[in-house]
Write a protein that holds these residues in place. Structure first.
Motif, PDB file in Angstrom:
ATOM      1  N   PHE A  14      13.165 -35.896  47.154  1.00 21.55           N
ATOM      2  CA  PHE A  14      11.455 -35.442  46.906  1.00 21.55           C
ATOM      3  C   PHE A  14      11.553 -35.317  45.419  1.00 21.55           C
ATOM      4  O   PHE A  14      12.040 -33.790  45.119  1.00 21.55           O
ATOM      5  CB  PHE A  14      10.807 -34.907  47.736  1.00 21.55           C
ATOM      6  N   ASN A  15      10.412 -34.924  44.657  1.00 18.77           N
ATOM      7  CA  ASN A  15      10.740 -34.661  43.245  1.00 18.77           C
ATOM      8  C   ASN A  15      11.394 -34.761  42.540  1.00 18.77           C
ATOM      9  O   ASN A  15      11.875 -34.021  41.871  1.00 18.77           O
ATOM     10  CB  ASN A  15       9.698 -33.998  44.008  1.00 18.77           C
ATOM     11  N   SER A  16      12.193 -35.336  42.198  1.00 15.81           N
ATOM     12  CA  SER A  16      13.704 -36.022  41.763  1.00 15.81           C
ATOM     13  C   SER A  16      13.602 -37.125  40.905  1.00 15.81           C
ATOM     14  O   SER A  16      12.988 -37.520  40.514  1.00 15.81           O
ATOM     15  CB  SER A  16      14.464 -34.607  42.770  1.00 15.81           C
ATOM     16  N   ALA A  17      14.938 -37.520  40.329  1.00  8.94           N
ATOM     17  CA  ALA A  17      15.258 -37.977  39.726  1.00  8.94           C
ATOM     18  C   ALA A  17      16.740 -38.291  39.742  1.00  8.94           C
ATOM     19  O   ALA A  17      17.549 -37.831  40.059  1.00  8.94           O
ATOM     20  CB  ALA A  17      15.003 -38.170  37.555  1.00  8.94           C
ATOM     21  N   ALA A  18      17.568 -39.721  39.086  1.00  8.94           N
ATOM     22  CA  ALA A  18      18.773 -39.565  38.872  1.00  8.94           C
ATOM     23  C   ALA A  18      19.742 -39.265  38.329  1.00  8.94           C
ATOM     24  O   ALA A  18      20.568 -38.483  38.636  1.00  8.94           O
ATOM     25  CB  ALA A  18      18.469 -42.019  38.498  1.00  8.94           C
ATOM     26  N   THR A  19      18.723 -38.460  37.209  1.00 12.68           N
ATOM     27  CA  THR A  19      19.609 -37.375  36.468  1.00 12.68           C
ATOM     28  C   THR A  19      20.072 -36.271  37.207  1.00 12.68           C
ATOM     29  O   THR A  19      20.786 -35.701  36.113  1.00 12.68           O
ATOM     30  CB  THR A  19      18.679 -37.317  35.649  1.00 12.68           C
ATOM     31  N   MET A  20      19.239 -35.319  37.595  1.00  8.92           N
ATOM     32  CA  MET A  20      19.802 -34.388  39.323  1.00  8.92           C
ATOM     33  C   MET A  20      21.597 -35.019  39.099  1.00  8.92           C
ATOM     34  O   MET A  20      21.785 -34.082  39.156  1.00  8.92           O
ATOM     35  CB  MET A  20      19.075 -34.741  40.101  1.00  8.92           C
ATOM     36  N   TRP A  21      21.650 -36.317  39.424  1.00 11.83           N
ATOM     37  CA  TRP A  21      23.135 -36.934  40.040  1.00 11.83           C
ATOM     38  C   TRP A  21      24.515 -36.715  38.821  1.00 11.83           C
ATOM     39  O   TRP A  21      25.923 -36.337  38.514  1.00 11.83           O
ATOM     40  CB  TRP A  21      23.427 -37.702  40.723  1.00 11.83           C
ATOM     41  N   GLU A  22      23.751 -35.789  37.170  1.00  9.85           N
ATOM     42  CA  GLU A  22      24.769 -36.052  35.991  1.00  9.85           C
ATOM     43  C   GLU A  22      25.641 -35.110  36.378  1.00  9.85           C
ATOM     44  O   GLU A  22      27.052 -35.755  36.259  1.00  9.85           O
ATOM     45  CB  GLU A  22      23.914 -35.206  34.877  1.00  9.85           C
ATOM     46  N   PRO A  23      25.614 -33.858  36.791  1.00  7.83           N
ATOM     47  CA  PRO A  23      27.258 -33.284  36.873  1.00  7.83           C
ATOM     48  C   PRO A  23      27.594 -33.427  37.987  1.00  7.83           C
ATOM     49  O   PRO A  23      29.193 -33.399  37.450  1.00  7.83           O
ATOM     50  CB  PRO A  23      26.027 -31.693  38.024  1.00  7.83           C
ATOM     51  N   LEU A  24      27.608 -34.131  38.632  1.00 10.58           N
ATOM     52  CA  LEU A  24      28.932 -34.964  39.936  1.00 10.58           C
ATOM     53  C   LEU A  24      29.493 -36.252  38.586  1.00 10.58           C
ATOM     54  O   LEU A  24      30.652 -36.315  38.927  1.00 10.58           O
ATOM     55  CB  LEU A  24      28.401 -35.755  40.971  1.00 10.58           C
ATOM     56  N   ARG A  25      28.668 -37.333  38.889  1.00  9.29           N
ATOM     57  CA  ARG A  25      29.097 -37.984  38.254  1.00  9.29           C
ATOM     58  C   ARG A  25      29.682 -37.614  36.783  1.00  9.29           C
ATOM     59  O   ARG A  25      31.495 -38.165  36.334  1.00  9.29           O
ATOM     60  CB  ARG A  25      28.157 -38.782  37.774  1.00  9.29           C
ATOM     61  N   ARG A  26      29.856 -36.737  36.167  1.00 10.29           N
ATOM     62  CA  ARG A  26      30.331 -36.419  34.843  1.00 10.29           C
ATOM     63  C   ARG A  26      31.763 -36.223  35.972  1.00 10.29           C
ATOM     64  O   ARG A  26      32.847 -35.863  35.417  1.00 10.29           O
ATOM     65  CB  ARG A  26      30.126 -35.062  33.954  1.00 10.29           C
ATOM     66  N   ARG A 217      35.358 -28.507  39.049  1.00  7.27           N
ATOM     67  CA  ARG A 217      35.857 -29.972  39.946  1.00  7.27           C
ATOM     68  C   ARG A 217      36.632 -28.918  41.197  1.00  7.27           C
ATOM     69  O   ARG A 217      37.330 -29.242  42.834  1.00  7.27           O
ATOM     70  CB  ARG A 217      36.875 -29.905  39.530  1.00  7.27           C
ATOM     71  N   ASP A 218      36.493 -27.135  41.636  1.00  6.24           N
ATOM     72  CA  ASP A 218      36.554 -26.348  42.190  1.00  6.24           C
ATOM     73  C   ASP A 218      35.550 -26.091  43.253  1.00  6.24           C
ATOM     74  O   ASP A 218      35.678 -25.806  44.866  1.00  6.24           O
ATOM     75  CB  ASP A 218      37.328 -25.215  41.747  1.00  6.24           C
ATOM     76  N   HIS A 219      34.431 -26.661  43.386  1.00  6.25           N
ATOM     77  CA  HIS A 219      33.512 -26.404  43.986  1.00  6.25           C
ATOM     78  C   HIS A 219      33.443 -27.432  45.115  1.00  6.25           C
ATOM     79  O   HIS A 219      33.837 -28.025  45.686  1.00  6.25           O
ATOM     80  CB  HIS A 219      31.829 -26.491  43.019  1.00  6.25           C
ATOM     81  N   ARG A 220      33.007 -26.047  46.115  1.00  2.95           N
ATOM     82  CA  ARG A 220      32.835 -27.235  47.943  1.00  2.95           C
ATOM     83  C   ARG A 220      32.771 -28.445  48.282  1.00  2.95           C
ATOM     84  O   ARG A 220      33.786 -29.102  48.951  1.00  2.95           O
ATOM     85  CB  ARG A 220      33.022 -25.764  48.613  1.00  2.95           C
ATOM     86  N   THR A 221      31.526 -28.612  46.942  1.00  2.00           N
ATOM     87  CA  THR A 221      30.671 -29.391  47.547  1.00  2.00           C
ATOM     88  C   THR A 221      31.243 -30.854  46.400  1.00  2.00           C
ATOM     89  O   THR A 221      32.130 -31.743  47.086  1.00  2.00           O
ATOM     90  CB  THR A 221      29.304 -29.502  46.814  1.00  2.00           C
ATOM     91  N   TYR A 222      32.223 -31.141  45.663  1.00  2.00           N
ATOM     92  CA  TYR A 222      33.123 -31.761  44.718  1.00  2.00           C
ATOM     93  C   TYR A 222      34.464 -31.703  45.498  1.00  2.00           C
ATOM     94  O   TYR A 222      34.458 -32.647  45.567  1.00  2.00           O
ATOM     95  CB  TYR A 222      33.161 -30.692  42.806  1.00  2.00           C
ATOM     96  N   THR A 223      35.342 -30.712  46.413  1.00  2.00           N
ATOM     97  CA  THR A 223      36.046 -30.800  47.090  1.00  2.00           C
ATOM     98  C   THR A 223      36.132 -32.314  47.805  1.00  2.00           C
ATOM     99  O   THR A 223      36.710 -33.372  48.760  1.00  2.00           O
ATOM    100  CB  THR A 223      37.080 -29.750  47.172  1.00  2.00           C
ATOM    101  N   THR A 224      35.271 -31.531  49.021  1.00  2.00           N
ATOM    102  CA  THR A 224      34.612 -32.075  50.090  1.00  2.00           C
ATOM    103  C   THR A 224      34.524 -34.031  49.433  1.00  2.00           C
ATOM    104  O   THR A 224      35.028 -34.806  50.143  1.00  2.00           O
ATOM    105  CB  THR A 224      33.043 -31.141  50.567  1.00  2.00           C
TER     106      THR A 224
END
Length: 346
Positions: A14-26, A217-224
């Protein structure tokens, strides 16, 4: 699409956009282990209110229908999909799945390997509720973010019944594992709301936006997420687990799992533990066997088969899996098909 064959669909909130995923996509794009992945951000109109009086913000049902077309078209070329959502995006994904099974399109969902929900308001969000109601009165999306919303609860019941706890693919059902995560410092969607009544729920570090924006890459969201992506497509994502060249190709993990799922009692945790225990005894002492328990039957079976694949004697481990199943359920048609599949690779 290139060489990628797994599409990771990203659904914002909500109140967001697809650009919020850029860190994960990179992070995914720069990870050689995930070269088989394409990230596919799904965008939809959202906000506090529509600025242009000629336009309105769509409701969850409309967004879910838009997601259906996105999966059919933009994600159409991909053999397998993994859906990752943040916040309200999880409600959109659930609504899509529930509408598909209600329409008798359960079989069309079978290429979805997993749904991951980050900070989804399964039980609503109470943050600034007294202000939201009068200020956002005409916002259809905000209404479904309120606690105890009946439409959200109805959708969740359908998803649990027809997706999470389903045993087979039919017109009205399709078993897909859900991985549900709350943010440990999230004050917008509490851990209790994020968990809802989903069985496979856990907590990741971060506040409401932070849980979906890993910075390394060490962030637990990414490793998960990386672990779940590799689990969704183990053959492509784990080249170190491929069999040695002196062996014929290891059977496709999901072909083995699909047959094993049809064997009676395979949805019983005690039965699957018995399989692992007997495999351990058969392969000990020179080359023992272990497989971590997973609550969802498909996850557990994937874990078992992948442990066979990574075993020092992969062929022997797989044959042991076959032999244990044959001994426990010798007269089942699915057991015979499993024997034939594994037996083809001598």
């Amino acid at each position: 699409m290139g060489e990628a064959w797994l599409g990771v669909v990203l659904v914002h909130g909500f109140n967001s956009a697809a650009t919020m995923w850029e860190p994960l996509r990179r992070l995914i794009g720069s990870d050689d282990d995930l070269a088989f992945v394409d990230t596919l951000p799904f965008a939809y109109a959202t906000g506090l209110w529509a600025v242009d009086p000629r336009r309105r913000l769509p409701g969850i049902d409309t967004i879910a229908d838009s997601l259906k077309e996105f999966l059919d078209t933009e994600a159409g070329p991909y053999r397998r999909l993994l859906l990752i959502s943040h916040s309200q995006g999880g409600l959109v994904v659930q609504r899509h799945l529930a509408r598909m099974t209600a329409e008798g399109r359960g079989a069309d969902l079978r290429r979805i390997d997993r749904v991951v929900m980050l900070a989804c308001p399964n039980n609503g969000s109470e943050i600034a509720l007294s202000l939201r109601r009068p200020l956002l009165r005409g916002n259809l999306q905000e209404r479904e973010l309120r606690p105890l919303h009946e439409r959200v609860a109805e959708t969740q019941r359908a998803v649990l019944r027809d997706i999470v706890h389903a045993r087979e693919v039919t017109e009205r059902t399709c078993p897909i594992p859900f991985s549900v995560y709350a943010g440990e410092s999230d004050n917008i969607v509490t851990p209790a709301s994020a968990r809802g009544t989903f069985p496979d729920a856990a907590v990741l570090p971060g506040d409401h936006p932070g849980i979906a924006r890993p910075d390394s890459r060490d962030h637990r969201t990414y490793t998960t997420l990386k672990r779940l992506i590799l689990l969704a497509s183990p053959d492509a994502g784990r080249p170190d687990l491929r069999p040695s060249q002196d062996l014929r190709p290891f059977p496709d993990t999901f072909a083995v799992v699909a047959l094993a799922e049809r064997i009676p009692d395979m949805d019983d945790p005690a039965f699957r533990r018995t399989v692992v225990s007997q495999m351990r005894r058969s392969l000990a002492p020179d080359s023992g066997f272990s497989a971590a328990y997973k609550e969802h039957p498909r996850d557990h079976l994937v874990e078992i088969v992948e442990r066979c694949r990574s075993h020092r004697d992969a062929r022997r481990a797989l044959l042991t899996f076959r032999d244990v199943i044959t001994a426990l359920r010798p007269d089942e048609a699915a057991t015979a098909e499993l024997r034939a599949l594994i037996g083809e690779h001598r």
